[in-house]
Design a protein around this motif. Structure first.
Motif, PDB file in Angstrom:
ATOM      1  N   VAL A 303       0.833  -1.207   0.000  1.00 37.49           N
ATOM      2  CA  VAL A 303       0.000   0.000   0.000  1.00 37.49           C
ATOM      3  C   VAL A 303       0.867   1.256   0.000  1.00 37.49           C
ATOM      4  O   VAL A 303       0.598   2.212  -0.730  1.00 37.49           O
ATOM      5  N   SER A 306       2.175   1.893  -3.409  1.00 31.76           N
ATOM      6  CA  SER A 306       1.159   2.500  -4.266  1.00 31.76           C
ATOM      7  C   SER A 306       0.958   3.974  -3.934  1.00 31.76           C
ATOM      8  O   SER A 306       0.855   4.811  -4.832  1.00 31.76           O
ATOM      9  N   GLN A 307       0.925   4.280  -2.635  1.00 31.34           N
ATOM     10  CA  GLN A 307       0.715   5.676  -2.242  1.00 31.34           C
ATOM     11  C   GLN A 307       1.847   6.558  -2.759  1.00 31.34           C
ATOM     12  O   GLN A 307       1.616   7.640  -3.303  1.00 31.34           O
ATOM     13  N   ALA A 309       3.830   5.885  -5.242  1.00 25.53           N
ATOM     14  CA  ALA A 309       3.793   5.901  -6.705  1.00 25.53           C
ATOM     15  C   ALA A 309       2.737   6.886  -7.203  1.00 25.53           C
ATOM     16  O   ALA A 309       2.924   7.541  -8.233  1.00 25.53           O
ATOM     17  N   LEU A 310       1.634   6.990  -6.474  1.00 24.86           N
ATOM     18  CA  LEU A 310       0.597   7.961  -6.866  1.00 24.86           C
ATOM     19  C   LEU A 310       1.148   9.375  -6.764  1.00 24.86           C
ATOM     20  O   LEU A 310       0.887  10.222  -7.623  1.00 24.86           O
ATOM     21  N   MET A 366       2.760   7.321   8.765  1.00 25.41           N
ATOM     22  CA  MET A 366       2.328   5.918   8.770  1.00 25.41           C
ATOM     23  C   MET A 366       3.525   4.973   8.714  1.00 25.41           C
ATOM     24  O   MET A 366       3.536   3.946   9.382  1.00 25.41           O
ATOM     25  N   SER A 370       5.120   1.670  11.277  1.00 26.17           N
ATOM     26  CA  SER A 370       5.032   0.324  10.716  1.00 26.17           C
ATOM     27  C   SER A 370       6.308  -0.418  11.093  1.00 26.17           C
ATOM     28  O   SER A 370       7.331  -0.300  10.420  1.00 26.17           O
TER      29      SER A 370
ATOM     30  N   MET B   1      -1.012  -2.326  10.936  1.00 27.65           N
ATOM     31  CA  MET B   1      -1.226  -2.806   9.565  1.00 27.65           C
ATOM     32  C   MET B   1      -2.623  -2.441   9.069  1.00 27.65           C
ATOM     33  O   MET B   1      -2.825  -2.180   7.903  1.00 27.65           O
ATOM     34  N   ASN B   3      -4.103   0.187   9.476  1.00 23.25           N
ATOM     35  CA  ASN B   3      -4.029   1.537   8.925  1.00 23.25           C
ATOM     36  C   ASN B   3      -3.811   1.537   7.430  1.00 23.25           C
ATOM     37  O   ASN B   3      -4.400   2.322   6.703  1.00 23.25           O
ATOM     38  N   TRP B   4      -2.925   0.645   7.003  1.00 24.56           N
ATOM     39  CA  TRP B   4      -2.592   0.606   5.579  1.00 24.56           C
ATOM     40  C   TRP B   4      -3.789   0.158   4.759  1.00 24.56           C
ATOM     41  O   TRP B   4      -4.044   0.693   3.683  1.00 24.56           O
ATOM     42  N   VAL B   5      -4.527  -0.831   5.293  1.00 27.10           N
ATOM     43  CA  VAL B   5      -5.716  -1.297   4.575  1.00 27.10           C
ATOM     44  C   VAL B   5      -6.704  -0.142   4.430  1.00 27.10           C
ATOM     45  O   VAL B   5      -7.225   0.122   3.339  1.00 27.10           O
ATOM     46  N   LYS B   7      -6.086   3.049   4.580  1.00 32.18           N
ATOM     47  CA  LYS B   7      -5.515   4.061   3.686  1.00 32.18           C
ATOM     48  C   LYS B   7      -5.767   3.657   2.229  1.00 32.18           C
ATOM     49  O   LYS B   7      -6.173   4.478   1.403  1.00 32.18           O
ATOM     50  N   GLY B   8      -5.521   2.391   1.939  1.00 37.77           N
ATOM     51  CA  GLY B   8      -5.731   1.897   0.583  1.00 37.77           C
ATOM     52  C   GLY B   8      -7.177   2.041   0.162  1.00 37.77           C
ATOM     53  O   GLY B   8      -7.477   2.496  -0.947  1.00 37.77           O
ATOM     54  N   THR B  11      -8.179   5.629  -0.492  1.00 33.57           N
ATOM     55  CA  THR B  11      -7.651   6.184  -1.741  1.00 33.57           C
ATOM     56  C   THR B  11      -8.573   5.853  -2.916  1.00 33.57           C
ATOM     57  O   THR B  11      -8.673   6.621  -3.864  1.00 33.57           O
ATOM     58  N   PRO B 137      -0.589   2.356  -9.603  1.00 32.80           N
ATOM     59  CA  PRO B 137      -2.048   2.202  -9.565  1.00 32.80           C
ATOM     60  C   PRO B 137      -2.789   2.936 -10.689  1.00 32.80           C
ATOM     61  O   PRO B 137      -3.865   2.519 -11.075  1.00 32.80           O
TER      62      PRO B 137
END
Lengths: 540, 256
Positions: A303, A306-307, A309-310, A366, A370, B1, B3-5, B7-8, B11, B137
């Motif tokens: 994720v 991707s963030q 890369a965006l 974030m 992690s 973790m 959080n990332w889900v 966040k995804g 988006t 993406p």
């Protein structure tokens, strides 16, 4: 003597530096101040080169920038070792003139700061055929094994347009390995990778899971940029300066244009200088976002990848919207800028960059929490400050190892003189320190863009009369990956006689093996990504 | 973790509408110069002289553009009397002439899943970066059935960027030879198409076609990600190709 060696900053000021040189070397060298270039020329013979360079780097804390070799028929060779320190000290150009018959130069690669000269000497040996006496590893550096012996492409009589007949022979590269434990083996990686990676070759010496050391090999992408630039008009050579490393096109294009401007006494208008600063920072922001993407990707944090890369893609689109090119090609020209920004562009850019800075902050926040990500970056790929200094490392990598050098701060160009710049520095020298420096610099770039755009003056973006003339100049810029040095010599018609680029990736790849020692095999992509260097830029 | 889900999810979907619908988001493509009819009789000469890579030729009282040579320097549209027409869009990939028949015969075999191997043969980094973006993406090539493969043994398509530097001749040739037939080669960027600003010279060739047979050329300096996707789609006949040379429009007779 000891007193002279320990000088304070003021004593090293521009005017007194030749004095200092003369008193230290008592007539053995000739030191003169070149006001125009704000550099001190120190002419010396081969006998004093070693001690002089030792004195500059060890005692006076100068950093080595670049070695420029010129073939000057009929007299012979001219070698210029350029050193820099800070805004108060002049640049020091150590000049060594050699007779055409001389084909050997004393090597200084074994000094404490020798590693920063090492690759320069190897390059010159390969491309010019000058031998460096005492250098332990010469040959097969830029030109690989199958290149014919004794053919030195940078020599004047070599025709760059001449194509070599395809050589069918299979090259065999056998670097000296040091690990002799039972079961030791060397694992080759590259030059073709399983992903979108640049061509380079790494030999990992291992006894199993752990890699003892890494032997990298580069210059698969050597396109002879410095050679093919020779004889070309400045505006044609500018295309090469931009395109040898597309991801830092603006920085290198700018350095080239500044060299042309220094030679020809052209002053770009203030608006052009401000726009150059904006675009240079936009490029840095994009490049750092790409490096952050690479680091997230190397730790398989999908994720976050991707963030990042965006963010990278939105910066590419932004660049395209305002300049018509996603990588800012063709926007800088000698004398100013080829394109201007409308008031609407400026507002759009300010807003977009502000939003991107916020996204980067939230991404860092974030990532910070992690633990699985931090575990893979912390204490991985460490470069100590001592090593960073002796290898003369530059850019974010040096700054993550406690070396606070930034060309924008030391020798402000474009509109950096009016920008309040604090250089982010970290001490650990590991992957996480490099990541934090990238984030801090990206944030700062966004702030600089906003600040410069808010006080943008009206006016032309290009100097009226750009008349080229003969001369030479050395220019330094802080490219996204670190300090880049461009040396340019033009003839009366504005054609290139000699072009020499020392890009940050060349300097920093040399230090890569420091970080890639004694690590677990699975960390290799992470160390590679945390360096985030470009082979295209290094290989030229 | 978690959080990332979140966040995804927050988006949302960012993927481009291409190839089902055109993607006209600002900045996805720099556009490119096209064949242009010119009013002034001297304008063509000026543009031909301006072009640093001889991509512009006089034609029909106007100019034609050899897209394989064009390096997007913008010198034919900035500070000139009459500028070359600049066309937005990104469907730039062209077939090389001898590949056309072979492609038609073999396209069915690849169906919807295609494994791609990438070789950097001296690319400047911009082509590399754009090729990397087709994985991000926005462009997400996986949704189209394109995958990067870790081995040439399972690759259907070889993506090449760069003018082919001297030291990359052999690795490129070996990668191509290691791929099982049927296989396709897509040359990405002006350098891989024609040598660009670098080749031919002592250190680089004048494009990938000098070493291996090239089926599809994606011109551009660099071609944007959507143009590279178009190249892959052209290679499997899911999109019609573009022309490598943009001719000058013919003078229309009898118009007002």
């Amino acid at each position: 003597m000891a007193m002279l060696d320990r000088i304070d900053d003021d004593a090293a000021g521009a005017a007194s530096f030749p004095e200092l040189c003369r008193s230290r070397w008592r007539g053995e060298v000739v030191a003169t101040l070149d006001e125009a270039q704000r550099a001190c020329r120190v002419e010396c013979g081969p006998a004093h080169l070693r001690d002089l360079c030792q004195w500059l780097t060890r005692d006076l804390d100068f950093a080595f920038a670049t070695l420029v070799v010129e073939q000057t028929p009929p007299t012979g060779w001219s070698l210029l070792y350029a050193f820099y320190k800070d805004a108060k000290s002049p640049w020091v150009h150590v000049e060594l003139k050699l007779d055409a018959a001389v084909s050997a130069v004393p090597s200084i690669a074994d000094l404490f700061h020798g590693p920063s000269f090492d690759w320069h000497e190897r390059e010159v040996e390969d491309l010019f055929g000058l031998h460096f006496e005492g250098h332990p590893r010469l040959g097969e550096f830029i030109l690989h094994e199958d290149w014919p012996e004794g053919v030195n492409p940078m020599r004047r009589d070599f025709d760059a347009r001449k194509r070599f007949e395809p050589r069918a022979m299979e090259p065999k590269w056998e670097p000296p390995t040091i690990v002799t434990a039972p079961g030791a083996f060397a694992m080759p990686i590259g030059p073709v990778f399983s992903d979108f990676a640049e061509s380079a070759h790494f030999l990992l010496e291992s006894v199993g899971e752990d890699v003892i050391r890494t032997i990298p090999r580069f210059f698969y992408k050597y396109r002879g940029v410095e050679k093919i630039a020779e004889g070309q008009p400045a505006d044609r050579a500018l295309l090469l300066a931009e395109r040898f490393s597309g991801i830092a096109a603006f920085a290198h294009g700018l350095a080239f244009c500044q060299a042309v401007e220094a030679i020809c006494g052209i002053k770009p208008p203030p608006r052009a200088q401000a726009l150059r600063t904006v675009f240079a920072e936009l490029e840095r922001l994009r490049s750092h976002a790409a490096a952050i993407t690479g680091i997230c990707n190397s730790t398989a944090l999908a994720v976050a990848t991707s963030q990042a890369a965006l963010i990278e893609e939105s910066l590419l689109r932004l660049s395209c919207e305002i300049t018509g090119h996603r990588y800012l090609f063709g926007s800088v020209v000698p004398g100013g800028m080829a394109c201007d920004l409308s008031a609407m562009d400026c507002r759009h850019l300010t807003d977009a960059v502000f939003g991107i800075a916020q996204e980067l902050r939230s991404l860092l926040q974030m990532l910070r929490y992690s633990s699985s990500f931090l575990d893979r970056l912390e204490e991985v790929g460490i470069v100590t400050e001592d090593k960073a200094r002796s290898y003369g490392l530059v850019g974010p990598i040096a700054r993550a190892s406690g070396v606070a050098r930034d060309i924008r701060k030391l020798f402000p160009y474009a509109a950096y003189g009016s920008v309040d710049l604090s250089v982010p520095v970290e001490q650990e020298g590991d992957g996480y320190a490099r990541l934090r420096v990238l984030f801090a610099e990206a944030e700062q770039s966004a702030a600089i863009i906003g600040g410069v755009l808010s006080s943008l003056t009206e006016g032309a973006v290009r100097a009226d009369h750009v008349r080229l003339r003969a001369g030479a100049a050395l220019m330094a810029v802080e490219a996204p990956l670190g300090a880049a040095f461009h040396w340019l010599r033009l003839d009366d018609d504005g054609k290139v006689i000699r072009y020499r680029v020392t890009p940050p990736s060349f300097t920093n790849w040399h230090g890569f093996h420091l970080a890639a020692e004694n690590f677990a095999f699975q960390d290799f992509p992470i160390i590679l990504a945390s360096f985030g260097l470009s082979n295209a830029e290094c290989d030229r | 973790m978690a959080n990332w889900v979140l966040k995804g999810l927050r988006t949302g979907v960012k993927s481009s509408a291409y190839p089902n619908r055109p993607d006209d988001a600002p900045g996805v493509s720099p556009g490119r110069p096209m064949g242009t009819r010119l009013k002034s009789p001297t304008a063509a000469d000026e543009l031909v002289a301006r072009c640093p890579t001889q991509a512009i030729a006089r034609e029909n009282g106007g100019i034609a553009i050899d897209q394989g040579r064009c390096i997007h320097c913008s010198r034919c549209r900035r500070h000139v009397g009459e500028a070359a027409a600049w066309e937005p869009g990104y469907e730039w990939a062209a077939q090389t002439s001898d590949a056309a028949t072979a492609l038609r015969k073999l396209a069915g075999m690849f169906g919807r899943s295609l494994h791609v191997r990438f070789v950097d043969a001296g690319a400047c980094g911009a082509c590399m970066s754009e090729a990397r973006q087709i994985n991000n993406p926005y462009y997400n090539m996986h949704r189209l059935g394109f995958f990067i493969t870790p081995s040439p043994r399972s690759a259907d398509i070889l993506l090449v960027a760069g003018p082919v530097s001297d030291a990359m001749r052999l690795p490129l040739r070996k990668t191509y030879d290691a791929m099982p037939t049927p296989k396709r080669v897509v040359a990405v960027g002006a350098c891989a198409a024609s040598g660009g600003v670098f080749g031919p010279s002592f250190a680089a060739l004048g494009g990938a076609a000098e070493i291996i047979p090239v089926d599809v050329v994606v011109p551009g300096c660099p071609p944007p990600p959507l143009a590279i996707l178009h190249g892959l789609l052209v290679a499997v006949e899911r999109k019609p190709p573009s022309a490598l040379v943009s001719a000058a429009p013919r003078p229309t007779t009898g118009s007002a």
